[in-house]
Design a protein around this motif. Structure first.
Motif, PDB file in Angstrom:
ATOM      1  N   GLU A 141      -1.328   2.638-101.566  1.00 16.97           N
ATOM      2  CA  GLU A 141      -0.768   1.390-101.055  1.00 16.97           C
ATOM      3  C   GLU A 141       0.066   0.687-102.123  1.00 16.97           C
ATOM      4  OE1 GLU A 141      -2.282  -3.032 -99.539  1.00 16.97           O
ATOM      5  OE2 GLU A 141      -3.728  -1.525-100.204  1.00 16.97           O
ATOM      6  N   LEU A 142      -0.459   0.629-103.346  1.00 16.34           N
ATOM      7  CA  LEU A 142       0.272  -0.010-104.437  1.00 16.34           C
ATOM      8  C   LEU A 142       1.582   0.721-104.710  1.00 16.34           C
ATOM      9  CD1 LEU A 142      -2.716  -0.692-106.859  1.00 16.34           C
ATOM     10  CD2 LEU A 142      -1.407  -2.426-105.607  1.00 16.34           C
ATOM     11  N   SER A 143       1.542   2.048-104.652  1.00 17.67           N
ATOM     12  CA  SER A 143       2.760   2.830-104.880  1.00 17.67           C
ATOM     13  C   SER A 143       3.794   2.557-103.803  1.00 17.67           C
ATOM     14  CB  SER A 143       2.424   4.329-104.926  1.00 17.67           C
ATOM     15  OG  SER A 143       1.570   4.625-106.027  1.00 17.67           O
ATOM     16  N   ARG A 144       3.358   2.480-102.557  1.00 14.49           N
ATOM     17  CA  ARG A 144       4.294   2.202-101.455  1.00 14.49           C
ATOM     18  C   ARG A 144       4.919   0.815-101.616  1.00 14.49           C
ATOM     19  NH1 ARG A 144       0.139   4.433 -98.324  1.00 14.49           N
ATOM     20  NH2 ARG A 144      -0.489   2.335 -97.662  1.00 14.49           N
ATOM     21  N   ARG A 145       4.150  -0.115-102.145  1.00 13.27           N
ATOM     22  CA  ARG A 145       4.646  -1.487-102.331  1.00 13.27           C
ATOM     23  C   ARG A 145       5.356  -1.665-103.662  1.00 13.27           C
ATOM     24  NH1 ARG A 145      -0.756  -4.797-100.992  1.00 13.27           N
ATOM     25  NH2 ARG A 145       0.398  -6.408-102.118  1.00 13.27           N
ATOM     26  N   ARG A 146       5.491  -0.570-104.398  1.00 11.27           N
ATOM     27  CA  ARG A 146       6.176  -0.600-105.698  1.00 11.27           C
ATOM     28  C   ARG A 146       5.519  -1.588-106.665  1.00 11.27           C
ATOM     29  NH1 ARG A 146      10.771   1.625-106.662  1.00 11.27           N
ATOM     30  NH2 ARG A 146      11.472  -0.082-107.994  1.00 11.27           N
ATOM     31  N   GLU A 147       4.202  -1.619-106.641  1.00  8.35           N
ATOM     32  CA  GLU A 147       3.463  -2.485-107.559  1.00  8.35           C
ATOM     33  C   GLU A 147       2.848  -1.627-108.664  1.00  8.35           C
ATOM     34  OE1 GLU A 147       0.691  -5.112-105.757  1.00  8.35           O
ATOM     35  OE2 GLU A 147       2.021  -5.643-104.102  1.00  8.35           O
ATOM     36  N   TYR A 152       0.889   3.650-113.946  1.00 10.12           N
ATOM     37  CA  TYR A 152       1.755   4.109-112.869  1.00 10.12           C
ATOM     38  C   TYR A 152       2.770   3.004-112.598  1.00 10.12           C
ATOM     39  CZ  TYR A 152      -1.437   7.970-112.041  1.00 10.12           C
ATOM     40  OH  TYR A 152      -2.196   9.116-112.196  1.00 10.12           O
ATOM     41  N   LEU A 153       4.009   3.293-112.916  1.00  5.18           N
ATOM     42  CA  LEU A 153       5.069   2.309-112.782  1.00  5.18           C
ATOM     43  C   LEU A 153       6.045   2.763-111.704  1.00  5.18           C
ATOM     44  CD1 LEU A 153       5.759   1.791-116.595  1.00  5.18           C
ATOM     45  CD2 LEU A 153       4.361   0.367-115.110  1.00  5.18           C
ATOM     46  N   PRO A 154       6.513   1.857-110.853  1.00  2.91           N
ATOM     47  CA  PRO A 154       7.477   2.264-109.829  1.00  2.91           C
ATOM     48  C   PRO A 154       8.765   2.756-110.459  1.00  2.91           C
ATOM     49  CG  PRO A 154       7.323  -0.135-109.963  1.00  2.91           C
ATOM     50  CD  PRO A 154       6.221   0.415-110.825  1.00  2.91           C
TER      51      PRO A 154
END
Length: 347
Positions: free
Chosen positions: A14-20, A114-116
């Motif tokens: 979810e965080l990855s999809r939201r670029r957080e 993990y960085l967008p």
């Protein structure tokens, strides 16, 4: 996979999809009597919140501190937390922290940030825009193809590149400049580019930030070669922004003066092979704004045990004498509240 790990994996997705951005903290070694076990995991969010379990409050304080540091640096880190008087020993890729609040045992936790991927907004849909999207993905960017009127640039974007061959250029360029996007470029010949920039409703300082003609002087002729020259310039600008200023402030590549290509623009803005070959190397139209690097979070000393902790809302804290005091654990906070005047608060 156990339910707790499934929930954390779903949260990470979810965080990855939201670029957080976030950090995955994984216990790789635990020595009795620590409460954590090898394989325990948690996520450290950008605000300092920790979801999951990698140890008690005292261990969490160090995980929060160094988790935020890894987000700032973008580099993974092995964190060792052991009992003892406050001390930290830093070495390449690892740090050892002694925590006087630990009752015994030690724990080693691997922190992986993990960085967008940096977003690159590409205005246009023609061959050059398509080549920028394809090559940008290979280089680790996240290209987004949009029409000029649909462009919504953000300050954290890596770039906005207009390759729409005369369509809605001014709207996108103005929005990017006003949003302080670090790299803004226009794919156009020098002559037409000058006319476009002159029409922008911005001051001269902002106008001078647009790279036009876009790209380094590579002698590009095909859309793919043009995309390569533009992305090479973007990489160069990002590298220069994160490095100490060069003597004299001369930008790399600026000395290579770009001449107008052989295919002269005949006044038409219709896309086609002629304008696809239009992009020569970059002229120096002014310095690009420096991309701000991620700063390490502010820290404070726990006045009870002397541990260094992040000075953020997610850290246990209290207000005393008009100041915010931060603690590594509930135990230290309770001790302070019982007799605050006993503890010297660092200025």
């Amino acid at each position: 996979m156990p339910p707790r790990e499934l929930a954390l994996a779903a949260r990470a997705d979810e965080l990855s999809r939201r670029r957080e951005p976030y950090v995955r903290a994984t216990v790789v070694r635990a020595q009795h009597p620590t409460s954590a076990h090898a394989g325990d995991t948690a996520l450290v969010l950008a605000g300092g919140a920790i979801e999951g379990f990698v140890g008690g409050n005292c261990v969490e304080a160090s995980v929060r501190d160094y988790g935020l540091r890894t987000l700032a640096s973008g580099e993974p880190l092995l964190l060792r937390v052991m009992p003892g008087e406050p001390v930290r020993n830093q070495e390449e890729g690892a740090v050892t922290v002694a925590n006087p609040c630990l009752s015994g045992g030690s724990v080693e936790i691997f922190l992986q940030p993990y960085l967008p991927a940096p977003r690159v907004v590409v205005v246009g849909s023609g061959p050059i825009a398509q080549a920028l999207s394809a090559l940008g993905s290979v280089l680790g960017f996240e290209p987004e193809l949009v029409a000029g009127s649909a462009a919504e640039p953000r300050p954290d974007d890596a770039a906005l590149i207009v390759a729409s061959h005369g369509r809605e250029e001014e709207t996108a360029l103005t929005a990017a400049l006003q949003a302080s996007v670090p790299y803004v470029a226009l794919v156009a010949s020098g002559r037409r580019g000058h006319e476009v920039l002159a029409s922008l409703d911005v001051d001269e300082e902002l106008r001078s930030r647009v790279h036009c003609p876009a790209g380094l002087a590579l002698g590009a002729r095909t859309p793919e070669e043009t995309a390569l020259s533009i992305l090479a310039e973007l990489v160069s600008e990002r590298s220069a922004a994160s490095a100490p200023p060069a003597a004299g402030g001369v930008r790399a590549g600026a000395a290579e003066a770009a001449e107008e290509p052989a295919s002269a623009e005949a006044g038409s803005h219709e896309p086609g092979a002629a304008e696809a070959a239009e992009e020569p190397a970059s002229d120096e139209a002014g310095s690009a704004s420096a991309e701000a690097g991620s700063a390490e979070p502010a820290t404070a000393l726990d006045p009870v045990c002397g541990m260094t902790v992040p000075a953020i809302h997610a850290t246990l804290h209290t207000e005393h004498a008009g100041r915010t005091i931060y603690f590594c654990s509930a135990g230290c906070r309770s001790a302070f509240l019982k007799d605050p005047e006993h503890y010297a608060v660092a200025s």
